[in-house]
Design a protein around this motif. Sequence first.
Motif, PDB file in Angstrom:
ATOM      1  N   GLY A  88     -21.561 101.942 -13.910  1.00 24.48           N
ATOM      2  CA  GLY A  88     -21.911 100.494 -14.701  1.00 24.48           C
ATOM      3  C   GLY A  88     -20.428 100.105 -15.263  1.00 24.48           C
ATOM      4  N   ALA A  89     -20.983  99.057 -15.318  1.00 22.25           N
ATOM      5  CA  ALA A  89     -20.377  97.559 -16.386  1.00 22.25           C
ATOM      6  C   ALA A  89     -19.392  98.733 -17.307  1.00 22.25           C
ATOM      7  N   SER A  99     -17.377 105.489 -18.872  1.00 23.63           N
ATOM      8  CA  SER A  99     -17.034 105.995 -17.794  1.00 23.63           C
ATOM      9  C   SER A  99     -15.814 106.881 -17.820  1.00 23.63           C
ATOM     10  N   LYS A 137     -23.636 104.999  -7.622  1.00 18.33           N
ATOM     11  CA  LYS A 137     -23.202 104.702  -8.820  1.00 18.33           C
ATOM     12  C   LYS A 137     -22.568 105.883  -9.635  1.00 18.33           C
ATOM     13  N   LYS A 145     -13.273  97.895 -13.346  1.00 19.19           N
ATOM     14  CA  LYS A 145     -13.921  98.419 -12.211  1.00 19.19           C
ATOM     15  C   LYS A 145     -13.340  99.392 -11.630  1.00 19.19           C
TER      16      LYS A 145
END
Length: 266
Positions: free
Chosen positions: A91-92, A224, A87, A248
């Motif tokens: 994530g989302a 992120s 990861k 993504k």
Amino acid sequence: GTGSEIGAQTDYKIIGIEPGAGLMAQAKNAMKDYKLENWTLVEGSSAAMVAELKKAYAKKEPIIITGWSPHWMFASFDLKYLDDPNKVFGGAEGINTIVRKGLKDDAPGAYKILDQFSWDTSDMEKVMVDISGGTNPTEAAEKWIKANTDKIAKWTNGAQAGKGEEIKLVYVAWDTEIASTNVIAKVLEQNGYKVTLSQVEVGPMFAGVANGSVDAMVAAWLPSTHKDYYASYKKDLVDLGPNLEGTKNGIVVPKYVDIDSIEDLK
Ligand code: PBE
């Protein structure tokens, strides 16, 4: 193993994009995390990356790129994300609208529209596909707006009209941001504002909104991708939250490349 085979075929190169992109920092972290010491992350631009992909794809040659969604390349080529079991790519994730301090008082109508701006990946993809097919971004934005009056009505609901005030939008030349910035610019124009667009690198984009030299951006990938930029400028920004959810990032290859996980590059 598989890693050395694919490495030999691609000269141990992962084709990256603009050096300041959050995706590049994530890719560097991934190379550390998955111990890809033999590999090089090639710096360039989003346009150059797509050009390399097109060339390799036409000859069915292996290629490894840094990629993100939404992006029209997933509609034009058969591609897959490599699994990221650790990861490293987060994530989302979504895209936030961020404005300068004081905009709410100076241009309340524009602030309200920016605050209410929210759409889906399928909306954004329609605009991106038109642009990648050769329609200029302004026309692609106008076309989408005409076809989506219900959404526009929600974004502009209760917003007072501008009286020709200038609104400066800033963005990076990623396909996603070319689409979103042109759409919101058109909507602001149709509501009485004079909108100017300036294209910069990601660092200056955050800095410009933070120091107030520009008014807004609709291009902050969070939590992120742009977390370092966000952390440095946060206290001087007004974060209006996501305008789109479900993005993504990752390492992408054509489906004909016979690996499935970033771990396979080892
Ligand atoms: N991207 C597209 C950007 C954000 C938008 C994923 C290439 C980045 O990595 O900073």
